[in-house]
Design a protein around this motif. Structure first.
Motif, PDB file in Angstrom:
ATOM      1  N   HIS A 156       0.827  -1.197   0.000  1.00 56.22           N
ATOM      2  CA  HIS A 156       0.000   0.000   0.000  1.00 56.22           C
ATOM      3  C   HIS A 156       0.867   1.254   0.000  1.00 56.22           C
ATOM      4  N   THR A 157       2.015   1.190   0.675  1.00 58.25           N
ATOM      5  CA  THR A 157       2.920   2.342   0.683  1.00 58.25           C
ATOM      6  C   THR A 157       3.539   2.547  -0.706  1.00 58.25           C
ATOM      7  N   ILE A 158       3.846   1.438  -1.364  1.00 59.41           N
ATOM      8  CA  ILE A 158       4.395   1.552  -2.720  1.00 59.41           C
ATOM      9  C   ILE A 158       3.377   2.185  -3.670  1.00 59.41           C
ATOM     10  N   GLY A 159       2.112   1.860  -3.460  1.00 62.15           N
ATOM     11  CA  GLY A 159       1.069   2.355  -4.351  1.00 62.15           C
ATOM     12  C   GLY A 159       0.588   3.762  -4.029  1.00 62.15           C
ATOM     13  N   GLU A 160       1.177   4.365  -2.993  1.00 61.43           N
ATOM     14  CA  GLU A 160       0.712   5.674  -2.547  1.00 61.43           C
ATOM     15  C   GLU A 160       1.013   6.766  -3.584  1.00 61.43           C
ATOM     16  N   PHE A 161       0.030   7.679  -3.765  1.00 60.65           N
ATOM     17  CA  PHE A 161       0.286   8.742  -4.736  1.00 60.65           C
ATOM     18  C   PHE A 161      -0.211  10.107  -4.246  1.00 60.65           C
ATOM     19  N   GLY A 162      -1.474  10.134  -3.920  1.00 58.10           N
ATOM     20  CA  GLY A 162      -2.103  11.425  -3.610  1.00 58.10           C
ATOM     21  C   GLY A 162      -1.428  12.194  -2.491  1.00 58.10           C
ATOM     22  N   ILE A 163      -1.143  11.488  -1.382  1.00 52.96           N
ATOM     23  CA  ILE A 163      -0.541  12.162  -0.234  1.00 52.96           C
ATOM     24  C   ILE A 163       0.841  12.684  -0.594  1.00 52.96           C
ATOM     25  N   ILE A 164       1.608  11.830  -1.297  1.00 47.53           N
ATOM     26  CA  ILE A 164       2.984  12.207  -1.618  1.00 47.53           C
ATOM     27  C   ILE A 164       3.006  13.388  -2.578  1.00 47.53           C
ATOM     28  N   LEU A 199       4.054  -1.071 -15.976  1.00 45.45           N
ATOM     29  CA  LEU A 199       4.080  -2.527 -16.089  1.00 45.45           C
ATOM     30  C   LEU A 199       4.907  -3.129 -14.951  1.00 45.45           C
ATOM     31  N   GLY A 200       6.011  -2.472 -14.638  1.00 47.14           N
ATOM     32  CA  GLY A 200       6.859  -2.939 -13.537  1.00 47.14           C
ATOM     33  C   GLY A 200       6.080  -2.996 -12.239  1.00 47.14           C
ATOM     34  N   LEU A 201       5.301  -1.961 -11.949  1.00 45.87           N
ATOM     35  CA  LEU A 201       4.501  -1.935 -10.712  1.00 45.87           C
ATOM     36  C   LEU A 201       3.441  -3.020 -10.712  1.00 45.87           C
ATOM     37  N   VAL A 202       2.800  -3.228 -11.889  1.00 40.84           N
ATOM     38  CA  VAL A 202       1.769  -4.265 -11.990  1.00 40.84           C
ATOM     39  C   VAL A 202       2.382  -5.634 -11.686  1.00 40.84           C
ATOM     40  N   ILE A 203       3.517  -5.908 -12.332  1.00 40.26           N
ATOM     41  CA  ILE A 203       4.148  -7.219 -12.139  1.00 40.26           C
ATOM     42  C   ILE A 203       4.593  -7.389 -10.689  1.00 40.26           C
TER      43      ILE A 203
END
Lengths: 231, 366
Positions: A156-164, A199-203
């Motif tokens: 979940h931390t890797i997928g974080e976007f809005g806050i950052i 793609l890297g994140l998906v994999i």
């Protein structure tokens, strides 16, 4: 170093640190929530779950305000550390811990709740202090809960976007994480690099989930094997 | 005295428990009563698994140390007790040996009972590497008993340990517990609603009903009493101590002496002149006024009627017969009671149809 590689390193560093911090502070909270009958629980539980329902930008906005040097949290940080908190890697760690807290706590709380109280009573009559009960009994019995909680918090931390996006800016090597790098590529119409990152994140996410599910299923199959052996 | 407890507690549900309990330094003290009588709650209070509410008055003292009073509460892990509950509660993530080693880790007491000792006492060698889910109910409870003993220095508490295992395993485990009770130098507190278990194991009894201690005393005084047996229906019976005299090879019978009289049980290899406990179900004892001269029944004891328990409308009554020292119980119909016009003080003959030796396996070791 390639800027995207640097972003990957920052991201992994952030996710690892956040997972470790959550293991330290989230585990006692999860235990308290699983055992407490106190009325405070009624308020604490939804408070921890808030990041699940709030748009990340809402949290990000409040963090942005709170981390400013003239605010309480930002001010204390400035006094203790000597440098401002806003737009630093440390601010990402603090914000991510709060943002990912429910993802760590909820699976662990469930695992703690499902432990047979009889085992804990037996251990206490065998002379186990609360700390020994925790490390020799509760941890191994809620192994799956820990695996799920840790990986969810990490992913979940890797997928974080809005806050950052709100509090981190995009400082290479400091606050520029993968999701921000991807956003930057798209904004500058650099679709080829965007594809690579996406793609890297998906994999990566798929492999992580695969690992969790496999780890969590293994003992179950063992149990089934045992049962058929017995019958 | 090992332990003195004074309990006065009230649950929000309205259940009240009032008990004064003294546990001596050795032997088996039974807390006996029907379900809901408060015996398990009492035991859990002694273990520290429950602590009551603020308005309750609970004082538990063990050899000068306060376990619980108005201000102090010693948690279970500091009481150095062994506790066996109805469910074995073996830790599922490790083997039998793992369970025992955890107990050793929890209570590294050099003065307490050692791991190797419990393994040999309870004959667990072949089970050590099995996982708890592979064990039968009886085996699991045996391991649970072993685990509870490791490092224990103060006492062993047992809460209906045989209630959820099959009858065959029950007998086996009961003998293990009996053997332990004679080997161990620590007191045992044993909770049960089964009269047979209590008569077999206990040295002293606390009889509980509806949250109060109705009576307490030694096994000899209370075990065969009408008070204890009157609610037991077909389970009512007496436990008697006899001396073994020898085997009559021609008939395959062993003779026993009870007080000055003689009893016979079918062929047993018993050491002569040792003590044997026998159990005689009250329903298998009948009464005649004259000594029967021509009867197939071998075991006939002369006795005096000391008490008659007439439950209001039940078709049968329980009669308490005094031998020289011990009490024998007989259950006969009310019609027979009237027919024989039995009254207290009368000399009668008790014909016994069946006797079971309780501790036959243990006897050879005496």
């Amino acid at each position: 170093m390639h800027p995207d590689l640097l972003a990957l390193i920052v991201t992994l560093k952030l996710a690892t640190l956040v997972t470790l911090v959550l293991a330290l502070i989230g585990t006692p909270i999860a235990w308290w929530l699983s055992q407490s009958t106190s009325t405070a629980r009624v308020v604490v539980e939804p408070l921890i779950a808030l990041p699940i329902v709030l748009p990340p930008t809402v949290l990000g906005f409040y963090f942005l305000v709170a981390f400013a040097p003239d605010q309480i949290i930002g001010g204390i940080w400035l006094k203790l550390v000597g440098t401002p908190l806003a737009f630093t890697f440390s601010s990402l760690v603090i914000a991510s811990c709060i943002y990912s807290l429910p993802f760590y706590i909820q699976p662990l709380q469930l695992a703690f709740q499902s432990i047979n109280r009889g085992f804990l009573e037996a251990a206490s009559t065998l002379g186990a202090s609360p700390l020994k009960r925790f490390f020799y009994l509760i941890v191994p019995l809620s192994r799956r809960g820990f695996i799920t909680a840790g990986s969810l918090a990490f992913a979940h931390t890797i997928g974080e976007f809005g806050i950052i996006l709100m509090i981190g800016g995009s400082i290479p090597g400091e606050t520029r994480v993968l999701s921000i790098a991807l956003f930057d590529h798209v904004e500058s119409l650099n679709y080829q690099n965007a594809h690579m990152l996406a793609l890297g994140l998906v994999i990566f996410s798929f492999l992580l989930l695969l690992a969790i599910y496999t780890l969590n299923r293994a003992p179950q199959e063992q149990n089934r094997g045992l049962q058929s052996h017995v019958s | 005295m090992f332990l003195e407890a004074s309990i006065n507690m009230r649950r929000p549900s309205g259940f009240e428990l009032q008990a004064q309990i003294d546990i001596p330094d050795s032997g088996v003290t039974a807390l006996f009563g029907p379900s809901g009588s408060g015996k398990s709650t009492l035991l859990r209070l002694l273990a520290g698994l429950e602590r009551g509410y603020e308005s309750d008055e609970i004082t538990i003292m063990s050899r000068g140390t306060i376990w619980q009073d108005a201000v102090k509460f010693l948690p279970p892990h500091q009481r150095s007790i062994g506790f066996v509950s109805q469910q074995p509660q073996l830790f599922p993530h490790t083997t039998v040996l793992g369970n025992l080693k955890l107990a050793q880790k929890f209570r590294p007491a050099p003065a307490g009972i050692a791991l190797a000792d419990v393994i040999s006492w309870l004959e667990l060698e072949s089970l050590l590497h099995a996982h708890p889910q592979h064990l039968s109910g009886g085996e699991a409870q045996r391991v649970s008993l072993a685990r509870a003993l490791i490092g224990t220095t103060s006492c062993l508490l047992m809460d209906e340990p045989l209630a959820s295992i099959d009858t065959a395993s029950k007998t086996v485990l009961l003998e293990y517990i009996h053997r332990l009770s004679t080997t161990l130098s620590i007191p045992i507190i044993y909770v049960s609603h089964s009269l047979q278990e209590i008569q077999f194991l206990a040295d002293r009894i606390y009889l509980l009903r509806n949250g109060s201690v109705v009576s307490n005393g030694s096994m000899l005084d209370l075990g065969n009493s009408l008070l204890l047996n009157k609610d037991q229906g077909d389970n009512a019976g007496s436990m008697l101590t006899c001396e073994t005299l020898g085997l009559d090879e021609q008939y395959g019978l062993t003779s026993l002496a009870i007080d000055q009289q003689r009893l016979y049980v079918t062929g047993q290899k018993l050491n002569t002149h040792s003590h044997a406990r026998i159990s005689v179900p009250a329903r298998d004892v009948s009464i005649t006024l004259q000594q029967p001269q021509q009867s197939s029944i071998l075991n006939i004891l002369e006795a005096t009627v000391v008490d008659i328990e007439k439950s209001t409308h039940a078709p049968s009554v329980l009669i308490s017969l005094q031998l020289e020292q011990q009490i024998l119980l007989a259950r006969i119909t009310r019609k027979s009671l009237d027919h024989l016009s039995l009254s207290t003080g009368q000399r009668v003959f008790a014909q016994i149809k069946s006797i079971s030796l309780l501790n036959e396996n243990l006897l050879s070791e005496d």
